[in-house]
Motif scaffolding. Structure first.
Motif, PDB file in Angstrom:
ATOM      1  N   ASP A 389      46.974  64.057  39.362  1.00 34.05           N
ATOM      2  CA  ASP A 389      46.948  65.139  38.661  1.00 34.05           C
ATOM      3  C   ASP A 389      46.951  66.404  39.709  1.00 34.05           C
ATOM      4  OD1 ASP A 389      47.494  67.828  37.502  1.00 34.05           O
ATOM      5  OD2 ASP A 389      46.417  66.850  35.109  1.00 34.05           O
ATOM      6  N   PRO A 390      47.871  66.958  40.349  1.00 33.69           N
ATOM      7  CA  PRO A 390      47.002  67.824  41.087  1.00 33.69           C
ATOM      8  C   PRO A 390      45.848  68.840  40.329  1.00 33.69           C
ATOM      9  CG  PRO A 390      49.694  68.498  41.133  1.00 33.69           C
ATOM     10  CD  PRO A 390      48.778  67.120  40.050  1.00 33.69           C
ATOM     11  N   VAL A 391      46.807  69.968  39.621  1.00 31.04           N
ATOM     12  CA  VAL A 391      45.883  70.932  38.751  1.00 31.04           C
ATOM     13  C   VAL A 391      44.267  70.310  38.796  1.00 31.04           C
ATOM     14  CG1 VAL A 391      45.415  72.396  37.291  1.00 31.04           C
ATOM     15  CG2 VAL A 391      48.366  71.611  37.714  1.00 31.04           C
ATOM     16  N   SER A 392      44.368  69.092  37.728  1.00 30.10           N
ATOM     17  CA  SER A 392      42.838  68.579  37.647  1.00 30.10           C
ATOM     18  C   SER A 392      42.243  68.802  38.789  1.00 30.10           C
ATOM     19  CB  SER A 392      42.853  66.816  37.153  1.00 30.10           C
ATOM     20  OG  SER A 392      41.528  66.598  37.190  1.00 30.10           O
ATOM     21  N   HIS A 393      42.366  67.977  39.994  1.00 32.48           N
ATOM     22  CA  HIS A 393      42.448  68.843  41.827  1.00 32.48           C
ATOM     23  C   HIS A 393      41.922  70.122  41.686  1.00 32.48           C
ATOM     24  CE1 HIS A 393      42.011  63.676  42.906  1.00 32.48           C
ATOM     25  NE2 HIS A 393      42.343  63.768  43.681  1.00 32.48           N
ATOM     26  N   LEU A 394      42.439  70.401  41.518  1.00 30.52           N
ATOM     27  CA  LEU A 394      42.523  71.761  42.331  1.00 30.52           C
ATOM     28  C   LEU A 394      40.870  73.121  41.772  1.00 30.52           C
ATOM     29  CD1 LEU A 394      45.921  72.933  42.333  1.00 30.52           C
ATOM     30  CD2 LEU A 394      44.209  72.918  43.737  1.00 30.52           C
ATOM     31  N   VAL A 395      40.704  72.103  39.755  1.00 28.83           N
ATOM     32  CA  VAL A 395      39.551  72.424  39.321  1.00 28.83           C
ATOM     33  C   VAL A 395      38.562  71.725  39.684  1.00 28.83           C
ATOM     34  CG1 VAL A 395      38.533  72.707  37.203  1.00 28.83           C
ATOM     35  CG2 VAL A 395      41.461  73.824  37.590  1.00 28.83           C
ATOM     36  N   TYR A 396      38.521  70.399  39.911  1.00 25.29           N
ATOM     37  CA  TYR A 396      37.206  69.764  39.577  1.00 25.29           C
ATOM     38  C   TYR A 396      37.422  68.777  40.702  1.00 25.29           C
ATOM     39  CZ  TYR A 396      38.954  69.777  34.566  1.00 25.29           C
ATOM     40  OH  TYR A 396      38.724  70.081  33.336  1.00 25.29           O
ATOM     41  N   ALA A 397      37.724  68.635  41.873  1.00 25.05           N
ATOM     42  CA  ALA A 397      37.362  68.372  42.855  1.00 25.05           C
ATOM     43  C   ALA A 397      37.890  68.626  44.059  1.00 25.05           C
ATOM     44  CB  ALA A 397      38.125  66.853  43.489  1.00 25.05           C
ATOM     45  N   ALA A 398      38.599  69.952  44.248  1.00 23.76           N
ATOM     46  CA  ALA A 398      38.961  70.458  45.716  1.00 23.76           C
ATOM     47  C   ALA A 398      38.125  71.462  45.424  1.00 23.76           C
ATOM     48  CB  ALA A 398      40.362  70.893  45.676  1.00 23.76           C
ATOM     49  N   GLY A 399      37.251  72.446  46.745  1.00 26.28           N
ATOM     50  CA  GLY A 399      36.775  73.492  47.112  1.00 26.28           C
ATOM     51  C   GLY A 399      37.705  74.214  47.882  1.00 26.28           C
ATOM     52  N   ARG A 400      37.353  75.581  48.260  1.00 28.08           N
ATOM     53  CA  ARG A 400      37.389  76.739  49.108  1.00 28.08           C
ATOM     54  C   ARG A 400      37.595  76.036  50.677  1.00 28.08           C
ATOM     55  NH1 ARG A 400      33.085  81.597  49.401  1.00 28.08           N
ATOM     56  NH2 ARG A 400      31.444  80.412  50.234  1.00 28.08           N
ATOM     57  N   GLU A 401      36.861  74.958  50.886  1.00 30.05           N
ATOM     58  CA  GLU A 401      37.404  74.195  52.067  1.00 30.05           C
ATOM     59  C   GLU A 401      38.721  73.955  52.212  1.00 30.05           C
ATOM     60  OE1 GLU A 401      35.020  71.522  49.539  1.00 30.05           O
ATOM     61  OE2 GLU A 401      35.372  73.567  50.105  1.00 30.05           O
ATOM     62  N   GLN A 402      39.274  73.695  51.460  1.00 31.98           N
ATOM     63  CA  GLN A 402      40.389  73.072  51.621  1.00 31.98           C
ATOM     64  C   GLN A 402      42.143  74.049  51.649  1.00 31.98           C
ATOM     65  OE1 GLN A 402      38.416  70.730  49.470  1.00 31.98           O
ATOM     66  NE2 GLN A 402      37.945  69.660  51.133  1.00 31.98           N
ATOM     67  N   VAL A 403      41.645  75.003  51.536  1.00 31.50           N
ATOM     68  CA  VAL A 403      42.632  76.564  51.600  1.00 31.50           C
ATOM     69  C   VAL A 403      43.331  76.238  53.133  1.00 31.50           C
ATOM     70  CG1 VAL A 403      42.816  78.635  51.617  1.00 31.50           C
ATOM     71  CG2 VAL A 403      41.700  77.283  49.245  1.00 31.50           C
ATOM     72  N   SER A 404      44.212  76.819  53.294  1.00 31.69           N
ATOM     73  CA  SER A 404      44.993  75.942  54.661  1.00 31.69           C
ATOM     74  C   SER A 404      45.665  77.420  55.332  1.00 31.69           C
ATOM     75  CB  SER A 404      45.646  74.664  55.213  1.00 31.69           C
ATOM     76  OG  SER A 404      47.018  74.829  54.228  1.00 31.69           O
ATOM     77  N   HIS A 405      46.531  77.864  53.925  1.00 31.26           N
ATOM     78  CA  HIS A 405      47.137  78.705  54.378  1.00 31.26           C
ATOM     79  C   HIS A 405      47.393  80.319  53.194  1.00 31.26           C
ATOM     80  CE1 HIS A 405      49.021  76.009  57.096  1.00 31.26           C
ATOM     81  NE2 HIS A 405      49.359  76.530  57.412  1.00 31.26           N
ATOM     82  N   VAL A 406      47.673  81.460  53.649  1.00 35.50           N
ATOM     83  CA  VAL A 406      47.838  82.235  52.551  1.00 35.50           C
ATOM     84  C   VAL A 406      48.596  83.235  53.058  1.00 35.50           C
ATOM     85  CG1 VAL A 406      46.144  84.717  51.193  1.00 35.50           C
ATOM     86  CG2 VAL A 406      45.194  82.434  51.474  1.00 35.50           C
ATOM     87  N   TRP A 407      49.187  83.582  51.906  1.00 36.55           N
ATOM     88  CA  TRP A 407      50.502  84.891  52.356  1.00 36.55           C
ATOM     89  C   TRP A 407      49.689  86.118  50.917  1.00 36.55           C
ATOM     90  CZ3 TRP A 407      51.428  79.739  52.430  1.00 36.55           C
ATOM     91  CH2 TRP A 407      51.938  78.895  53.239  1.00 36.55           C
ATOM     92  N   VAL A 408      50.131  86.860  51.591  1.00 34.37           N
ATOM     93  CA  VAL A 408      50.105  88.072  50.640  1.00 34.37           C
ATOM     94  C   VAL A 408      51.513  89.224  50.753  1.00 34.37           C
ATOM     95  CG1 VAL A 408      49.224  90.530  50.271  1.00 34.37           C
ATOM     96  CG2 VAL A 408      47.746  88.086  50.195  1.00 34.37           C
ATOM     97  N   ASN A 409      52.065  89.691  49.201  1.00 33.71           N
ATOM     98  CA  ASN A 409      54.066  89.763  49.692  1.00 33.71           C
ATOM     99  C   ASN A 409      54.090  89.342  51.192  1.00 33.71           C
ATOM    100  OD1 ASN A 409      54.398  91.906  48.321  1.00 33.71           O
ATOM    101  ND2 ASN A 409      53.560  93.602  49.626  1.00 33.71           N
ATOM    102  N   GLY A 410      54.030  88.350  51.474  1.00 32.47           N
ATOM    103  CA  GLY A 410      55.118  87.707  52.349  1.00 32.47           C
ATOM    104  C   GLY A 410      54.339  87.236  53.392  1.00 32.47           C
ATOM    105  N   LYS A 411      53.313  87.611  53.979  1.00 32.90           N
ATOM    106  CA  LYS A 411      52.298  87.696  55.353  1.00 32.90           C
ATOM    107  C   LYS A 411      51.418  86.719  55.492  1.00 32.90           C
ATOM    108  CE  LYS A 411      50.325  90.967  58.367  1.00 32.90           C
ATOM    109  NZ  LYS A 411      49.464  92.264  58.901  1.00 32.90           N
ATOM    110  N   MET A 412      51.326  85.902  56.473  1.00 36.27           N
ATOM    111  CA  MET A 412      50.480  84.961  56.293  1.00 36.27           C
ATOM    112  C   MET A 412      48.978  85.710  56.934  1.00 36.27           C
ATOM    113  SD  MET A 412      50.802  81.485  58.735  1.00 36.27           S
ATOM    114  CE  MET A 412      52.411  81.042  57.885  1.00 36.27           C
ATOM    115  N   LEU A 413      48.442  85.756  56.194  1.00 33.89           N
ATOM    116  CA  LEU A 413      47.278  85.990  57.026  1.00 33.89           C
ATOM    117  C   LEU A 413      46.361  84.793  56.632  1.00 33.89           C
ATOM    118  CD1 LEU A 413      46.835  88.797  53.816  1.00 33.89           C
ATOM    119  CD2 LEU A 413      47.605  88.521  56.085  1.00 33.89           C
ATOM    120  N   LEU A 414      46.224  83.548  56.744  1.00 37.30           N
ATOM    121  CA  LEU A 414      45.457  82.797  57.388  1.00 37.30           C
ATOM    122  C   LEU A 414      46.149  81.523  56.413  1.00 37.30           C
ATOM    123  CD1 LEU A 414      42.238  81.549  57.098  1.00 37.30           C
ATOM    124  CD2 LEU A 414      43.111  80.224  54.909  1.00 37.30           C
ATOM    125  N   GLU A 415      46.251  81.561  58.490  1.00 33.97           N
ATOM    126  CA  GLU A 415      46.995  80.738  59.051  1.00 33.97           C
ATOM    127  C   GLU A 415      46.142  78.642  59.450  1.00 33.97           C
ATOM    128  OE1 GLU A 415      51.078  79.584  62.162  1.00 33.97           O
ATOM    129  OE2 GLU A 415      50.001  81.153  61.850  1.00 33.97           O
TER     130      GLU A 415
END
Length: 442
Positions: A389-415
């Motif tokens: 269950d990916p939602v369960s993992h997001l809350v109970y197992a994952a951390g911010r160190e797993q964030v790989s990409h971020v877009w705001v208004n379609g612009k990639m701010l973290l690659e």
């Protein structure tokens, strides 16, 4: 047969979690983005038939979620992270934070601190934050430099600082800034009276008048500590929420932060008036403020969002940590393992916060027509395997160190975990500069 639609970006993912009412999880889907907006979410094969993208990004081991929203920050205070730890709130404020602010906080401090905070938040999948601090014009510049979305506080407090002389001066400067930046699509504004114990009835009444005229929310600390409540009873004869009620501030435009010490009658009052609340579990724990009755608020259909508070009191701007703590504290405090399930914690970090800020038509979920504010989480790490269950993992197992990409208004701010709009070396250098300044006057 449908014509091919030319678009800017197509993002493929193992899972897409829209945070919709159906709590759906879309397997092997793609998000189509054009001119900063989501224009479709379809199975990958269908998306390739329907869209011709200038850029295709394949994230085969990732989950895509709406960008996280931090509903309560004092972003520039990141430059005081670790300055004073393990102290009660009022001692922390009176003996350490406020004296340091009086010596050092200026436009440059806020610009540098907010840029540093934006970098930390982006690296943790946060695409929008609600701020309350001095010199909001500097905060605005930092937000625009980063490419993030933010709601900026028009702060008010009843004592002078380097930013303003009195409450009227604070409000005049805040409203002038809002007028100048009203057309910026990434910015919105809240009135931000600091707290009942630092703002007079007259100032609160003026803020209410302006807020109703401008249709702007009011963002305030409320019922954070027992000391605050006792002081209100001594000074005003009533608890702070009753005082807010008597002044007319309880409404769907109120964003009440902390809300730790509440009676059943106060919860009913908050529900009756449609107020929004902000849960800051890490800050409440670190300052020993107490345990907010989150499950009671949720059971009463009160909108509850999540915030980190400042990095000076948390000490992280980490919404993954807040989701996990919120869920675990709710279970422990009620002796109910099914209290505040994972999907609800994710809602509290996304759509609930967007609703409180009045931007839920723009962001907070992944849907056609909304801004492409998107966070990608890499599930390829061993500690996220297997995944039922990916939602369960997001809350109970994952951390911010797993964030790989971020877009705001379609612009990639973290690659691939690297900032695209902010210079990490420059941020380090400015943080070191302020560290030396503060140490030299401690």
């Amino acid at each position: 047969m449908q014509d091919t639609v030319h678009i800017d970006t197509l993002i493929e993912a193992r899972w897409i979690i829209p945070v919709d009412p159906q709590q759906s999880i879309l397997n092997h889907h793609a998000i189509a983005i054009n001119q900063g907006k989501i224009i479709g979410i379809q199975p990958i094969n269908n998306a390739h038939s329907r869209f011709k993208a200038r850029e295709i990004i394949a994230l085969n081991n990732h989950a895509l979620i709406p960008g996280l929203i931090n509903l309560h920050t004092h972003a520039a205070m990141i430059l005081m992270r670790g300055l004073a730890n393990d102290l009660p709130l009022m001692e922390w404020l009176n003996k350490h934070i406020w004296p340091t602010e009086s010596r050092h906080v200026n436009t440059s401090f806020v610009l540098d601190g907010t840029r540093l905070a934006c970098a930390e938040m982006l690296r943790g999948g946060i695409t929008c934050f609600n701020d309350m601090y001095f010199f909001p014009e500097a905060s605005a510049q930092a937000v625009l430099d980063s490419g993030m979305r933010a709601s900026l506080g028009m702060i008010a407090i009843d004592f002078p600082t380097a930013y303003a002389n009195d409450a009227d001066d604070y409000l005049a400067k805040g409203m002038a800034l809002r007028d100048r930046l009203y057309s910026e699509p990434l910015l919105s504004f809240c009135f931000a009276p600091h707290a009942p114990y630092t703002v007079s009835d007259k100032t609160l009444t003026n803020i209410l008048t302006y807020a109703e005229q401008l249709e702007v929310p009011i963002h305030i600390h409320l019922h954070e500590t027992l000391d605050e409540i006792n002081l209100s009873i001594e000074s005003h004869g009533v608890r702070p929420i009753e005082r807010m009620h008597q002044l007319g501030l309880l409404s769907p435009g109120l964003i009440a932060v902390h809300m730790v010490h509440l009676t059943d009658n106060e919860i009913r009052l908050i529900k009756q008036h449609g107020c929004h609340t902000v849960h800051c579990p890490s800050s409440n724990l670190k300052l020993a403020s107490g345990f907010a009755p989150v499950t009671s608020l949720l059971d009463n259909n009160i909108n509850v969002g999540l915030g980190t508070d400042s990095a000076a009191s948390n000490n992280r701007l980490d919404m993954f940590e807040e989701m996990r703590l919120a869920a675990l504290l709710a279970k422990a405090s009620t002796n109910q393992a099914d209290a505040l399930p994972a999907h609800q914690a994710l809602e509290m970090a996304t759509i609930n916060n967007a609703r409180a800020l009045g931007i839920d038509e723009i962001t907070g979920t992944l849907a056609s027509g909304k801004a492409a504010d998107i966070t990608a989480i890499d599930f390829s790490d061993l500690h996220l395997s297997p995944c039922y269950d990916p939602v369960s993992h997001l809350v109970y197992a994952a951390g911010r160190e797993q964030v790989s990409h971020v877009w705001v208004n379609g612009k990639m701010l973290l690659e691939d975990k690297k900032l695209t709009t902010l210079d990490s070396t420059q941020l380090h250098n400015r943080a070191a500069y302020w560290e030396e300044c503060i140490k030299s006057t401690a």
